[in-house]
Design a protein around this motif. Structure first.
Motif, PDB file in Angstrom:
ATOM      1  N   PHE A 151       0.944  -1.304   0.131  1.00 24.88           N
ATOM      2  CA  PHE A 151      -0.087  -0.062   0.003  1.00 24.88           C
ATOM      3  C   PHE A 151       0.939   1.323  -0.200  1.00 24.88           C
ATOM      4  O   PHE A 151       1.955   1.089   0.502  1.00 24.88           O
ATOM      5  N   PRO A 152       0.481   2.332  -0.537  1.00 22.60           N
ATOM      6  CA  PRO A 152      -0.850   2.602  -1.246  1.00 22.60           C
ATOM      7  C   PRO A 152      -0.929   1.815  -2.679  1.00 22.60           C
ATOM      8  O   PRO A 152       0.241   1.641  -3.254  1.00 22.60           O
ATOM      9  N   THR A 181      -7.342   4.181  -5.532  1.00 18.88           N
ATOM     10  CA  THR A 181      -5.912   3.837  -4.791  1.00 18.88           C
ATOM     11  C   THR A 181      -6.283   3.577  -3.353  1.00 18.88           C
ATOM     12  O   THR A 181      -6.782   4.478  -2.646  1.00 18.88           O
ATOM     13  N   TYR A 182      -6.185   2.328  -2.950  1.00 21.39           N
ATOM     14  CA  TYR A 182      -6.295   1.757  -1.458  1.00 21.39           C
ATOM     15  C   TYR A 182      -5.207   2.409  -0.715  1.00 21.39           C
ATOM     16  O   TYR A 182      -4.065   2.182  -1.105  1.00 21.39           O
ATOM     17  N   ASP A 183      -5.672   3.304   0.142  1.00 18.88           N
ATOM     18  CA  ASP A 183      -4.503   3.725   1.134  1.00 18.88           C
ATOM     19  C   ASP A 183      -3.685   2.785   2.226  1.00 18.88           C
ATOM     20  O   ASP A 183      -2.696   2.932   2.150  1.00 18.88           O
ATOM     21  N   SER A 184      -4.412   1.728   2.656  1.00 23.22           N
ATOM     22  CA  SER A 184      -4.041   1.159   3.531  1.00 23.22           C
ATOM     23  C   SER A 184      -4.893  -0.352   3.810  1.00 23.22           C
ATOM     24  O   SER A 184      -5.992  -0.445   3.282  1.00 23.22           O
ATOM     25  N   ASN A 230      -9.668  11.420  -0.806  1.00 23.92           N
ATOM     26  CA  ASN A 230      -9.705   9.950  -1.318  1.00 23.92           C
ATOM     27  C   ASN A 230     -10.849   9.219  -0.538  1.00 23.92           C
ATOM     28  O   ASN A 230     -11.281  10.044   0.459  1.00 23.92           O
ATOM     29  N   SER A 265     -12.146   6.391   2.023  1.00 26.23           N
ATOM     30  CA  SER A 265     -11.395   5.501   3.084  1.00 26.23           C
ATOM     31  C   SER A 265     -11.865   4.202   2.772  1.00 26.23           C
ATOM     32  O   SER A 265     -12.914   3.946   2.292  1.00 26.23           O
TER      33      SER A 265
END
Lengths: 784, 152
Positions: free
Chosen positions: A329-330, A338-341, A554, A556
């Motif tokens: 990640f990201p 875009t996945y943050d975590s 973005n 969550s």
């Protein structure tokens, strides 16, 4: 009636009058208005209205509706197709083309799933009161969206927006079902204005089930491409989504929200999503519990199971082979987000352990081999979901006609009390509590000194309202930003009062102090000084009030792993859930009790979709589940798993050896966040009697107090499993002891629970995964 | 119209009511006791539960004229001298509600349940609350208040 989401330039949008004109397009559509002095007279008068219908051919099946020569719901559109919306990772540049991936795949899995139609069925039926007699037209409505309703009433009915006030009082649940501007609301305004006096409209439950927008109702055709080692290489989704007879506020966009979630937590790099929206003669669909996203999660997770079965692989291993690793990640997904975590490994490992996955798989095998009547089914789902709706620019790129920001104002009153004016308003989510926690924590004022105002467009002038898992993730950040602005202003004021430079001021525990001295002023003193304003800095307004609007950059991305085992009687079809474990990473938990309640509600709904609920229609298009006797909502008696084990972040065991252990517990208690660091030991362990006594002490970081706890645990075997009794005696000193016994008990339960879970995981003591926590005693004592 | 004399939350009322008037509607519309709410029209949801001579009934399933001479307790009559009833307090302390719409009926039913069995186990609580629907949580958190006696 307005539709706010033109998903494609050529989307077909039929006229949607609030009452049917000439043609009724679905059951549940209004045809006439009766106004009377009381509800009973109105019901009598409505009964006296005789309607002579010429029957038209109903359009009930989406595939048939798309066939050539099908009867048309809206003949003037020339088609039953509302729109075709496509996302292609090859065209978007977020991945490759899916067709070559399918062509070159070693394994191709094709499946069709049906997401049955559901009904939101909030407990409070809709109701609206309109008073046209004041300067402003005032409207009370059981709605999730007072601000949007106000704007829509103004735009649609041509009223000046500043002459409309909408109040959403305590609203009895919504689940997306009250994310709507409804014909009944508009009609109530029109009737009240024509009569020149207040009117009230309240629906019955049957009317509610029939006329409130429904949810889901999709046919999902999926093609998954994979290699023999279990690596997924591509996914094609062909969706049909039932709009019902009309477009409501975001009907057409609901399935599109799913487009970004079909890749789930996985890394495959070729994806195509094509959704055909179809009109039928059913109740319109729109947002409901997850709105398009749970449908996608179901589909991709089911495909993972199908692929695992095809390959003879363990379905969790197959998922792990494909999911994004925590160090990656990201991560930009094939669907363009875009996945943050995320840490899917950790969530899954924890879930497997709590669930006793290996033990249950062994039992499942044993029952299969013995050909027992009662078999075990083990269900698996991982997920991530785009929450915190939404970055306004992203909504704009999807042609949605409103933003996703959220607004909060803070009024620092003369006496140091605080009013928080929130754009988002709750219908069961506990905003008052949580917003007060945030403000009290950050501003170091007592929890009781904070009042949260919401749900009235007169006090809260701006807001995008409550839906899409956005309140805390977007609205909560607006609260934080507004508080920080208050602190910034107060700091300037404090420096002026203390005759020092702003750089020399520090703000701790509610007091602005000159660094290195004990000279300072409290936030309350500064608030009064700003109000009285005899002496304030040049260039500053005499006010600490603030306003903040937060527009997220973005979404969550909470995620989790859910494991469920059900007993299935193969002779009768009887199904009972035996154990359900969910491990959700939802970020910072501001209030564990609220989260627990919300998680349980979500689980109940998911289980209900699997086992109980479906909105059914007969062959002429009449809803046959139009009472709660027919539409089967689960009660507490229907949801009695042996173990529901939510797992919250907070407790960490830092070391354990023999009878000694050490760890930390993070807890939020009203306005304060506390981290206790401590150690403990088993002072008594009686293996034969399954009894143990643990004594532990801890100190809160920042010198905010101490906690000492004695936990007596005993286990009793019975035929249902193992009953665990935990008796606790908790003594708390320092700041947290100011809070009442009720709150301390709540929190002590959490602390004990977290410790117990943590201990059981690490030491195999106290509470093993197969044990049922049935009784938990807890007592708390307090000392200042 | 039929003459009705009834005690509601400790106050005697004499009213003329239509025979078809449901107790739930009488309480809400005539007496203004809107704490008792109506969530369905088929007696499935239990939101309108009140006590009729000490036992829980769904007030949507009783005609007002049937309760003549009886004593009704609604959610509004539980608190005494500004002190919540212990069951109200237990719901409050345990966050056993979210939107709160099912709560009046849930509390009235929970009190009745403990009247039958002062120390129920979780399964009995679940069975005892079966006639009351909650859409927000529907499950364990609701049962906690009824399990309080076991914790003391």
């Amino acid at each position: 009636m307005p539709c706010a989401w033109q998903i494609t330039p050529d989307m077909k949008s039929p006229p949607a009058p609030p009452l049917a004109v000439d043609t009724v397009h679905c059951a549940g559509e209004g045809i006439a208005i009766v106004v009377a002095r009381d509800a009973a007279s109105a019901a009598d008068a409505a009964d006296a209205v005789e309607v002579d219908y010429d029957e038209l051919t109903p359009v009930l099946d989406m595939e048939a509706a798309l066939a050539d020569g099908a009867p048309l719901v809206h003949p003037e559109l020339g088609t039953n197709r509302n729109a075709l919306w496509v996302f292609d990772s090859g065209e978007a540049g977020s991945g490759g083309d899916v067709e070559p991936a399918i062509r070159d795949a070693e394994i191709v899995i094709k499946r069709r799933f049906r997401q049955q139609r559901l009904i939101p069925a909030f407990m409070e039926p809709r109701s609206v009161v309109v008073d046209p007699t004041g300067e402003q037209l005032t409207m009370w409505s059981s709605t999730q969206i007072p601000h949007i309703l106000k704007t829509m009433v103004a735009l649609t009915l041509g009223l000046p927006e500043h002459k409309v006030r909408v109040i959403a009082p305590d609203v009895g649940g919504g689940f997306g079902g009250k994310l709507q501007v409804t014909p009944e609301e508009f009609l109530a305004v029109l009737v009240a204005r024509r009569m020149g006096k207040p009117v009230k409209w309240t629906e019955t439950r049957s009317e509610s089930l029939l006329a409130v927008h429904h949810g889901r109702d999709q046919i999902q055709d999926l093609t998954l491409a994979a290699r023999k080692d279990g690596t997924v290489t591509g996914l094609k989704v062909e969706l049909m989504a039932d709009m019902g007879a009309y477009l409501r506020i975001i009907t057409s966009g609901i399935p599109i929200l799913g487009a970004f979630m079909y890749c789930g937590i996985y890394k495959f790099r070729a994806y195509r999503f094509a959704c055909t929206n179809v009109f039928t003669t059913k109740t319109p669909t729109d947002a409901y519990r997850g709105a398009g996203r749970p449908e996608a999660t179901f589909a991709i997770e089911r495909m993972m199971d199908e692929l695992a079965a095809e390959l003879g692989m363990d379905p969790l291993e197959l998922r792990e082979r494909n999911w994004i690793k925590h160090e990656e990640f990201p991560y930009p997904t094939v669907a363009g987000l875009t996945y943050d975590s995320g840490n899917y490994e950790a969530a899954t490992a924890k879930a497997k352990e709590l669930f006793d996955y290996d033990g249950l798989r062994a039992e499942q095998r044993r029952r299969r081999e013995a050909n027992e009547v009662v078999q075990l089914g083990i269900g698996i789902s991982t997920y991530t979901e785009m929450c915190g709706l939404a970055p306004s620019r992203m909504l704009g790129a999807l042609s949605y006609s409103a933003g996703g920001w959220e607004n909060t104002s803070i009024r620092m009153l003369a006496t140091g009390k605080v009013e928080v004016i929130s754009g988002v308003s709750p219908h069961g989510q506990g905003h008052e509590t949580v917003w007060s926690q945030i403000v009290a924590d950050r501003l170091s004022v007592p929890f009781e000194d904070v009042e949260v105002l919401h749900g009235d467009t007169q006090s809260s002038s701006k807001g995008m309202d409550t839906y899409g898992s956005r309140s805390l993730a977007v609205g909560g950040i607006a609260v934080v930003k507004a508080v920080d602005k208050v602190i910034d202003k107060a700091k300037k004021m404090a420096a002026h009062l203390l005759e020092c430079s702003e750089a020399d001021i520090e703000f701790t525990h509610g007091k602005f102090t000159i660094k290195g001295t004990d000279r300072g002023v409290t936030i309350q003193e500064v608030a009064f000084a700003a109000f009285a304003a005899p002496n304030y800095p040049e260039g500053m307004e005499p006010s600490l009030d603030s306003e903040a609007t937060f527009d997220p950059e973005n979404f969550s991305f909470p995620h989790g792993t859910h494991l469920c085992v059900a007993k299935v009687d193969t002779e009768t079809g009887w199904v009972r859930i035996r154990r359900y474990v969910c491990v959700d990473d939802i970020g910072t938990v501001v209030n564990p009790l609220i989260v627990e309640g919300q998680v349980h509600g979500g689980l109940a709904q998911g289980i209900a979709q699997a086992l109980f609920e479906e909105a059914g229609y007969d062959e002429v298009g009449t809803l046959i589940t139009s009472t709660l006797a027919d539409y089967l909502m689960p009660s507490a008696a229907d949801l009695d798993p042996e173990r529901v084990a939510p797992c919250f972040p907070g407790a960490t065991l830092t070391s354990a050896s023999g009878a000694e252990f050490a760890g930390t517990v993070q807890i939020r208690l009203g306005p304060i966040a506390l981290q206790y660091r401590g150690s403990g030991r088993f002072t008594e362990t009686d293996q034969a009697a399954h009894r143990s006594v643990i004594k532990a002490t801890g100190t809160a970081a920042g010198g905010q107090g101490t906690a000492a706890v004695t936990v007596q645990t005993s286990l009793v075997e019975d035929e249902a499993g193992t009953a665990v009794t935990v008796a606790t005696d908790l003594t708390i000193t320092g700041k947290p002891a100011q809070f009442g016994r009720g709150l301390i008990e709540d929190v002590s339960r959490k602390i004990i629970g977290q410790f117990a879970d943590c201990l059981s995981a690490s030491l195999g003591q106290a509470e093993g995964p197969r044990q049922q926590r049935r009784h938990r005693r807890s007592s708390a004592s307090m000392m200042r | 119209m039929t003459r009705l004399t009834v005690m509601v939350d400790g106050v005697r009322y004499v009213d003329d009511v239509e025979p078809r008037t449901l107790l739930a509607h009488y309480l809400r519309e005539k007496l203004g006791k809107t704490g008792t709410v109506v969530g369905c029209d088929t007696s499935n949801c239990g939101a309108c539960t009140v006590h009729l001579d000490g036992r829980s009934v769904k007030s949507c399933s009783v005609f007002a004229v049937q309760v003549g001479g009886s004593e009704i307790t609604t959610i509004e009559g539980l608190a005494r001298d500004g002190q919540l009833h212990p069951m109200q307090q237990a719901f409050h302390d345990n966050h056993a509600l979210q939107c709160g719409f099912c709560t009046p009926g849930m509390i009235m039913q929970a009190i009745d349940l403990l009247g039958d069995d002062p120390d129920p186990d979780e399964q009995s609580v679940r069975a005892g609350l079966e006639g009351n629907l909650c859409r927000c949580t529907a499950t364990r958190t609701l049962c906690v208040p009824c399990l309080m006696p076991r914790r003391r």
